[in-house]
Write a protein that holds these residues in place. Structure first.
Motif, PDB file in Angstrom:
ATOM      1  N   VAL A 287       0.869  -1.188   0.000  1.00  0.00           N
ATOM      2  CA  VAL A 287       0.000   0.000   0.000  1.00  0.00           C
ATOM      3  C   VAL A 287       0.899   1.228   0.000  1.00  0.00           C
ATOM      4  N   PRO A 288       1.422   1.619  -1.145  1.00  0.00           N
ATOM      5  CA  PRO A 288       2.404   2.718  -1.185  1.00  0.00           C
ATOM      6  C   PRO A 288       1.831   4.025  -0.654  1.00  0.00           C
ATOM      7  N   GLY A 289       2.637   4.684   0.157  1.00  0.00           N
ATOM      8  CA  GLY A 289       2.264   5.995   0.688  1.00  0.00           C
ATOM      9  C   GLY A 289       1.387   5.971   1.908  1.00  0.00           C
ATOM     10  N   VAL A 290       0.994   4.804   2.414  1.00  0.00           N
ATOM     11  CA  VAL A 290       0.073   4.760   3.548  1.00  0.00           C
ATOM     12  C   VAL A 290       0.800   5.119   4.840  1.00  0.00           C
ATOM     13  N   VAL A 291       0.127   5.898   5.679  1.00  0.00           N
ATOM     14  CA  VAL A 291       0.600   6.256   7.007  1.00  0.00           C
ATOM     15  C   VAL A 291      -0.502   5.871   7.985  1.00  0.00           C
ATOM     16  N   SER A 292      -0.128   5.460   9.196  1.00  0.00           N
ATOM     17  CA  SER A 292      -1.151   5.016  10.140  1.00  0.00           C
ATOM     18  C   SER A 292      -0.892   5.551  11.532  1.00  0.00           C
ATOM     19  N   ALA A 293      -1.953   5.591  12.322  1.00  0.00           N
ATOM     20  CA  ALA A 293      -1.880   5.896  13.751  1.00  0.00           C
ATOM     21  C   ALA A 293      -2.944   5.067  14.445  1.00  0.00           C
ATOM     22  N   THR A 294      -2.564   4.419  15.535  1.00  0.00           N
ATOM     23  CA  THR A 294      -3.483   3.557  16.268  1.00  0.00           C
ATOM     24  C   THR A 294      -3.571   4.028  17.709  1.00  0.00           C
ATOM     25  N   THR A 295      -4.776   4.133  18.218  1.00  0.00           N
ATOM     26  CA  THR A 295      -4.996   4.473  19.628  1.00  0.00           C
ATOM     27  C   THR A 295      -5.869   3.389  20.232  1.00  0.00           C
ATOM     28  N   SER A 296      -5.680   3.146  21.528  1.00  0.00           N
ATOM     29  CA  SER A 296      -6.482   2.109  22.173  1.00  0.00           C
ATOM     30  C   SER A 296      -6.661   2.420  23.644  1.00  0.00           C
ATOM     31  N   GLU A 297      -7.713   1.834  24.214  1.00  0.00           N
ATOM     32  CA  GLU A 297      -7.967   1.887  25.648  1.00  0.00           C
ATOM     33  C   GLU A 297      -8.089   0.438  26.121  1.00  0.00           C
ATOM     34  N   THR A 301     -11.486  -0.866  23.460  1.00  0.00           N
ATOM     35  CA  THR A 301     -11.697   0.105  22.388  1.00  0.00           C
ATOM     36  C   THR A 301     -10.384   0.389  21.700  1.00  0.00           C
ATOM     37  N   MET A 302     -10.386   0.395  20.373  1.00  0.00           N
ATOM     38  CA  MET A 302      -9.212   0.806  19.612  1.00  0.00           C
ATOM     39  C   MET A 302      -9.669   1.457  18.312  1.00  0.00           C
ATOM     40  N   GLU A 303      -8.836   2.352  17.795  1.00  0.00           N
ATOM     41  CA  GLU A 303      -9.127   3.017  16.535  1.00  0.00           C
ATOM     42  C   GLU A 303      -7.869   3.047  15.689  1.00  0.00           C
ATOM     43  N   VAL A 304      -8.048   2.794  14.409  1.00  0.00           N
ATOM     44  CA  VAL A 304      -6.960   2.891  13.435  1.00  0.00           C
ATOM     45  C   VAL A 304      -7.319   3.980  12.441  1.00  0.00           C
ATOM     46  N   ARG A 305      -6.380   4.895  12.226  1.00  0.00           N
ATOM     47  CA  ARG A 305      -6.566   5.918  11.213  1.00  0.00           C
ATOM     48  C   ARG A 305      -5.460   5.779  10.187  1.00  0.00           C
ATOM     49  N   VAL A 306      -5.825   5.793   8.913  1.00  0.00           N
ATOM     50  CA  VAL A 306      -4.845   5.685   7.831  1.00  0.00           C
ATOM     51  C   VAL A 306      -5.042   6.843   6.871  1.00  0.00           C
ATOM     52  N   TRP A 307      -3.938   7.291   6.255  1.00  0.00           N
ATOM     53  CA  TRP A 307      -4.024   8.394   5.316  1.00  0.00           C
ATOM     54  C   TRP A 307      -2.825   8.351   4.373  1.00  0.00           C
ATOM     55  N   SER A 312      -6.449  11.316   0.803  1.00  0.00           N
ATOM     56  CA  SER A 312      -7.300  10.175   1.125  1.00  0.00           C
ATOM     57  C   SER A 312      -7.078   9.762   2.567  1.00  0.00           C
ATOM     58  N   TRP A 313      -8.146   9.326   3.244  1.00  0.00           N
ATOM     59  CA  TRP A 313      -8.025   8.855   4.617  1.00  0.00           C
ATOM     60  C   TRP A 313      -9.154   7.896   4.942  1.00  0.00           C
ATOM     61  N   ALA A 314      -8.962   7.143   6.008  1.00  0.00           N
ATOM     62  CA  ALA A 314     -10.003   6.242   6.486  1.00  0.00           C
ATOM     63  C   ALA A 314      -9.798   6.007   7.969  1.00  0.00           C
ATOM     64  N   THR A 315     -10.888   5.759   8.666  1.00  0.00           N
ATOM     65  CA  THR A 315     -10.821   5.375  10.080  1.00  0.00           C
ATOM     66  C   THR A 315     -11.701   4.151  10.293  1.00  0.00           C
ATOM     67  N   THR A 316     -11.266   3.291  11.181  1.00  0.00           N
ATOM     68  CA  THR A 316     -12.061   2.151  11.609  1.00  0.00           C
ATOM     69  C   THR A 316     -11.613   1.791  13.014  1.00  0.00           C
ATOM     70  N   ARG A 322     -19.922  -4.382  20.056  1.00  0.00           N
ATOM     71  CA  ARG A 322     -20.416  -4.167  18.696  1.00  0.00           C
ATOM     72  C   ARG A 322     -20.045  -5.354  17.819  1.00  0.00           C
ATOM     73  N   ARG A 323     -20.945  -5.751  16.939  1.00  0.00           N
ATOM     74  CA  ARG A 323     -20.722  -6.938  16.121  1.00  0.00           C
ATOM     75  C   ARG A 323     -20.002  -6.621  14.827  1.00  0.00           C
ATOM     76  N   GLY A 324     -20.103  -5.398  14.346  1.00  0.00           N
ATOM     77  CA  GLY A 324     -19.471  -5.027  13.087  1.00  0.00           C
ATOM     78  C   GLY A 324     -18.371  -4.020  13.295  1.00  0.00           C
ATOM     79  N   PHE A 325     -17.666  -3.736  12.218  1.00  0.00           N
ATOM     80  CA  PHE A 325     -16.556  -2.784  12.262  1.00  0.00           C
ATOM     81  C   PHE A 325     -16.829  -1.703  11.224  1.00  0.00           C
ATOM     82  N   ALA A 326     -17.180  -0.515  11.707  1.00  0.00           N
ATOM     83  CA  ALA A 326     -17.533   0.581  10.822  1.00  0.00           C
ATOM     84  C   ALA A 326     -16.283   1.229  10.233  1.00  0.00           C
ATOM     85  N   VAL A 327     -16.398   1.665   8.995  1.00  0.00           N
ATOM     86  CA  VAL A 327     -15.313   2.357   8.300  1.00  0.00           C
ATOM     87  C   VAL A 327     -15.849   3.679   7.772  1.00  0.00           C
ATOM     88  N   ALA A 328     -15.121   4.758   8.024  1.00  0.00           N
ATOM     89  CA  ALA A 328     -15.392   6.052   7.399  1.00  0.00           C
ATOM     90  C   ALA A 328     -14.196   6.378   6.527  1.00  0.00           C
TER      91      ALA A 328
END
Length: 383
Positions: A287-297, A301-307, A312-316, A322-328
């Protein structure tokens, strides 16, 4: 601090590093000859290596805690926001530090230096690594380059107090220092996305380059290259989380205010983000050019943000219950889909570990490979 107490603190840290296998015997004399406290900031922020809460240090207000932090396996932050911030608050972007001893000696051990060899040290920082190299090889055999004039000025003062005098150059470490070439070894204390070709050009054939390699996805890696006739080739040999070279800093994430697209993903984000360093390398390559940051408690609870650098960016993430994993997501790329697909490709390869990957650097760019240099899995810079 009386001298006997100081010797005790220094000796205790050395014993701990030796017990962990992080202080090779050939570097013990250099450790003793370049006292770490000479290079430590009077005020700063201590970050224990391997995890743990950071804390402020101040030699004047709490000298005992200061000494304990200096002679512990912790990084000491010496600059924030390129000098505009206060490193003792722990806030802002950390831009220079006195690296943790365990990480420093792990990197130096991979140089395999011999008496009489010449070393280019990229990223002087406080000057401690340059002092260690000088103690091991002699001042005349070490050239150290620092991009920030204020950092270089303090390093020069620290080196003078320690009695060491390597050749200190203020300039862009990505360019090396051609006037001192050829070098037998190049050692970097800043992360790079792409190994500068200048380092290869300025190293003798058969010479070694050791650098933190941080392509953007997840944690960084330690890369050891050997220079051949027209290229440098080597493998990833461990972890290395260092501040980025200023000429190669990752892009900042795009703004989340833009209306995103919403969907779900069937793959647990925790598997992608936390599975294995080998998966991290595969994702960075595929995935050329991808950068990530992960936070968790914790595990709840955890969140991954990629850009990327083009907007372009996405969070999940994961939330307990929760049964599913939402992506924005937003932009021309569906970045999370690319990342998840790369992860599954790594799974289908048989989950290769980090030490099976390597990098080849030529004048045209660099490529990452799996097992052998002819099995290229992804370009990491233009070719």
């Amino acid at each position: 601090m009386i001298e006997a107490g100081l010797r005790g603190l220094r000796g205790l840290l050395a014993e701990r590093l030796e017990a962990a296998g992080d202080l090779p015997p050939e570097w013990r004399k250099a450790y003793d000859a370049a006292p770490r406290h000479v290079f430590a900031p009077a005020r700063g922020w201590a970050v224990p290596d391997g995890g743990g809460a950071g804390h402020a240090i101040d030699r004047d207000t709490d000298p005992d805690a200061w000494w304990e932090s200096v002679y512990s396996d912790a990084s000491l932050i010496t600059q924030a926001d390129d000098g505009a911030g206060d490193p003792a608050t722990g806030e802002g972007s950390w831009t220079s530090s006195l690296s943790a001893p365990g990480a420093v000696f792990a990197s130096l051990a991979h140089l395999y230096v011999h008496d009489g060899q010449r070393v280019l040290d990229v990223g002087t920082g406080t000057g401690w690594t340059a002092a260690l190299l000088s103690a091991r090889l002699g001042d005349d055999h070490v050239t150290t380059v620092e991009v920030d004039p204020a950092v270089a000025d303090q390093a020069a003062k620290n080196l003078a107090v320690s009695g060491r005098s390597p050749h200190l150059v203020v300039g862009d470490g990505a360019l090396g220092h051609a006037a001192g070439a050829p070098y037998d070894r190049v050692h970097a204390t800043c992360g790079v996305q792409r190994v500068p070709w200048a380092w290869v050009e300025q190293t003798r054939p058969g010479g070694v380059i050791v650098t933190p390699w941080s392509p953007g996805w997840a944690y960084g890696h330690l890369l050891r290259l050997t220079v051949g006739r027209d290229r440098a080739v080597g493998r990833l040999v461990g972890s290395a989380g260092y501040m980025m070279m200023r000429a190669q800093r990752h892009p900042v994430p795009g703004r989340l205010g833009t209306r995103p697209e919403h969907r779900t993903t069937p793959i647990d984000p925790r598997d992608v983000a936390w599975d294995d360093y080998g998966a991290d390398v595969a994702i960075a390559a595929l995935v050329p050019g991808v950068v990530s940051a992960t936070t968790s408690e914790g595990d709840d609870t955890m969140e991954v943000r990629v850009w990327d650098g083009d907007g372009s960016w996405a969070t999940t993430g994961y939330q307990q219950g929760r049964r599913g994993f939402a992506v924005a997501s937003h932009g021309t790329r569906r970045l999370w889909d690319e990342v998840a697909d790369a992860y599954l490709t790594w799974v289908e390869w048989g989950r290769p570990a980090r030490d099976r990957y390597g990098v080849t650097v030529t004048a045209e760019g660099q490529k990452i490979w799996l097992d052998t240099p002819d099995r290229v899995i992804g370009p990491l810079s233009p070719t």
